[in-house]
Design a protein around this motif. Structure first.
Motif, PDB file in Angstrom:
ATOM      1  N   GLY A  56      95.206   5.247  79.878  1.00  0.00           N
ATOM      2  CA  GLY A  56      96.186   3.938  78.075  1.00  0.00           C
ATOM      3  C   GLY A  56      96.455   3.690  79.720  1.00  0.00           C
ATOM      4  O   GLY A  56      96.702   3.588  80.666  1.00  0.00           O
ATOM      5  N   GLY A  57      96.392   2.358  78.497  1.00  0.00           N
ATOM      6  CA  GLY A  57      97.082   1.472  78.989  1.00  0.00           C
ATOM      7  C   GLY A  57      98.746   0.962  78.930  1.00  0.00           C
ATOM      8  O   GLY A  57      98.456   0.366  80.592  1.00  0.00           O
ATOM      9  N   LYS A  58      99.444   1.510  79.858  1.00  0.00           N
ATOM     10  CA  LYS A  58     100.478   1.668  80.000  1.00  0.00           C
ATOM     11  C   LYS A  58     100.377   2.433  81.258  1.00  0.00           C
ATOM     12  O   LYS A  58     100.708   1.301  81.985  1.00  0.00           O
ATOM     13  N   ARG A  59      99.978   3.114  81.695  1.00  0.00           N
ATOM     14  CA  ARG A  59     100.224   3.882  83.401  1.00  0.00           C
ATOM     15  C   ARG A  59      99.320   2.575  84.152  1.00  0.00           C
ATOM     16  O   ARG A  59      99.046   1.958  84.636  1.00  0.00           O
ATOM     17  N   VAL A  60      97.925   1.783  83.176  1.00  0.00           N
ATOM     18  CA  VAL A  60      97.006   1.177  84.104  1.00  0.00           C
ATOM     19  C   VAL A  60      97.806  -0.417  83.765  1.00  0.00           C
ATOM     20  O   VAL A  60      98.178  -0.774  84.827  1.00  0.00           O
TER      21      VAL A  60
END
Length: 498
Positions: A84-88
């Motif tokens: 997912g974009g947020k975690r990365v």
């Protein structure tokens, strides 16, 4: 469909719209990363004095960053799809800020190079992740409007970095060119942790280790050769070995990726003519754009003997020119299409570079500032249209891969720019003429960049931009995803727009 609350959110009432949160985080991330890339060179003389090193011995501090950045880029798309974009994004930002702190506290050149490598690895994930998050949040028509605001930090950051770096080094120490990332980055990290939607990612399939190793090894090796070639000499054994081995690794990577069902690099996206052509324009067009930004301070400080502060203040008007025309190009994008805007912009770049080629040691600072403003106005027609058009026909599921490939192309073009300029300066300097090139060498470098800009402009006028205009007008069809992104224009791919 039930919507998931973002991680670390205290209560539903504190939730903010992602159309606000995502741009705020991406603006902050972009600003910090670009400033860091542009400000480090200002501190090199001070670093050399503290550690007792010559300028050539400090090459590792500069070169290790783009090399490690290139190594990390191929893995970014898989990570975004998987986690997912947020975690990365937040993990990469935390790594970037932590390595910035370590760089500022380095006790020797070995530590500084190692921590710069960590910075480069983090930035290699940071750029594609933030772009994928941004373009996955907004429709094609909305992306144009959002990009008009996103361009602000992208232009202010490199223009302000030399001035800010000079003030920090003179008034504090070189360590503050790294510490300065924290006041902007830490609030962005906290804000993103609280309010970014907690995307869970998907199942991207098995991890393509062979493709990743080949592409990362090839990109980093080529990047080393391109960055060091002008300094060591293009015919030196180390550079020839790096470029040759990098080419072999990249060729092998292409062969492997085209035969893999779930590749680390989705090279089949280049079958879409609009995606392919806009990336060609980005690759070649960035050479005169970034090359001029690199050559200007050299001309002012070496040919005219100006100070670093005078140089920074003289090149700064370029940002004002960009901010003026990005608003116009964004407003005209759906009406006239990226083909006309980009072609005219690159034509303007070539014309201004011809004026730069006429500058000499007697050219006044205000004349140079006026030319930098005109140059900024020309390149303001380049950045947004090429970025938005490159993703106009890309399916939502392919966005992480497409933005990663865009980042590879842009980083390569950005690395080629100083290599082309430095090579032109070396060729224009007679053996034994001294360390500073003669005036004619700078003028010939501007002419070389003008020729590249003119050739790219001709190619830009062939851009098949019909699908891009349709997506910008929202006329690509009525089917949309949950965020309102138009359905991909599969039937239009490869066709020349009207």
């Amino acid at each position: 469909m039930r919507r998931r609350l973002p991680a670390f959110s205290a209560a539903p009432s504190f939730r903010l719209s992602q159309r606000l949160v995502v741009p705020v985080v991406c603006v902050s991330v972009t600003f910090v990363a670009i400033v860091d890339g542009a400000i480090t060179t200002v501190a090199l003389p001070s670093i050399g004095r503290q550690f007792g090193l010559s300028t050539t011995e400090l090459d590792g501090v500069v070169v290790v960053y783009p090399v490690c950045l290139a190594m990390a880029i191929p893995a970014s798309a898989w990570l975004v799809e998987r986690c997912g974009g947020k975690r990365v994004l937040l993990t990469a930002l935390a790594g970037f800020l932590g390595s910035s702190l370590l760089c500022g506290a380095a006790l020797g050149i070995g530590q500084l190079v190692a921590y710069r490598a960590l910075q480069g690895l983090s930035a290699g994930v940071l750029f594609p992740a933030s772009t994928a998050l941004l373009f996955g949040t907004f429709t094609s028509a909305e992306q144009i409007r959002v990009s008009r605001y996103m361009i602000v930090p992208q232009q202010i950051a490199p223009a302000a970095a030399p001035v800010l770096g000079g003030l920090l080094v003179d008034d504090l120490s070189w360590r503050w060119v790294f510490y300065v990332n924290l006041p902007v980055g830490l609030p962005a990290l906290l804000f993103g942790a609280l309010f970014l939607a907690d995307g869970r990612g998907s199942r991207p399939g098995r991890f393509d280790l062979p493709g990743l190793l080949l592409s990362a090894g090839g990109l980093s090796t080529v990047m080393f050769g391109v960055c060091e070639g002008p300094h060591r000499g293009w015919s030196s054994p180390a550079i020839l070995t790096a470029l040759a081995s990098g080419a072999v690794l990249l060729t092998a990577a292409v062969a492997v990726e085209l035969r893999t069902d779930q590749p680390a690099l989705r090279l089949r996206l280049f079958a879409d003519r609009l995606f392919r052509d806009t990336n060609v324009i980005n690759l070649v067009g960035l050479i005169p754009v970034m090359g001029t930004l690199y050559l200007g301070p050299l001309f002012l400080q070496q040919a005219q003997g100006r100070t670093a502060l005078e140089s920074g203040l003289t090149t700064f008007p370029e940002a004002f020119g960009v901010l003026l025309t990005v608003q116009l190009s964004g407003a005209l994008y759906a009406r006239v299409g990226p083909r006309v805007i980009v072609g005219c912009g690159l034509t303007g770049v070539g014309a201004v570079l011809l004026l730069f080629a006429g500058c000499d040691t007697g050219t006044g600072l205000w004349t140079f500032r006026a030319l930098m403003f005109l140059f900024g106005a020309a390149i303001g027609c380049f950045f947004i249209p090429t970025t938005v058009a490159s993703l106009a026909t890309v399916e939502r599921a392919d966005l992480p891969q497409a933005t990663m490939l865009n980042t590879v192309v842009r980083q390569t073009g950005g690395a080629l720019a100083p290599a082309v300029v430095t090579t032109a300066l070396v060729l224009g300097t007679s053996p034994g003429a001294g360390a500073v090139p003669p005036l004619a060498a700078y003028q010939h470098s501007y002419l070389a960049l003008a020729a590249i800009a003119a050739a790219t402009a001709v190619f830009a006028f062939t851009l098949p931009d019909g699908p891009a205009r349709a997506a910008a007008r929202g006329a690509a069809g009525h089917a949309t995803g949950t965020s309102g992104r138009p359905a991909p224009l599969r039937q239009r791919r490869g066709r020349v727009g009207s």
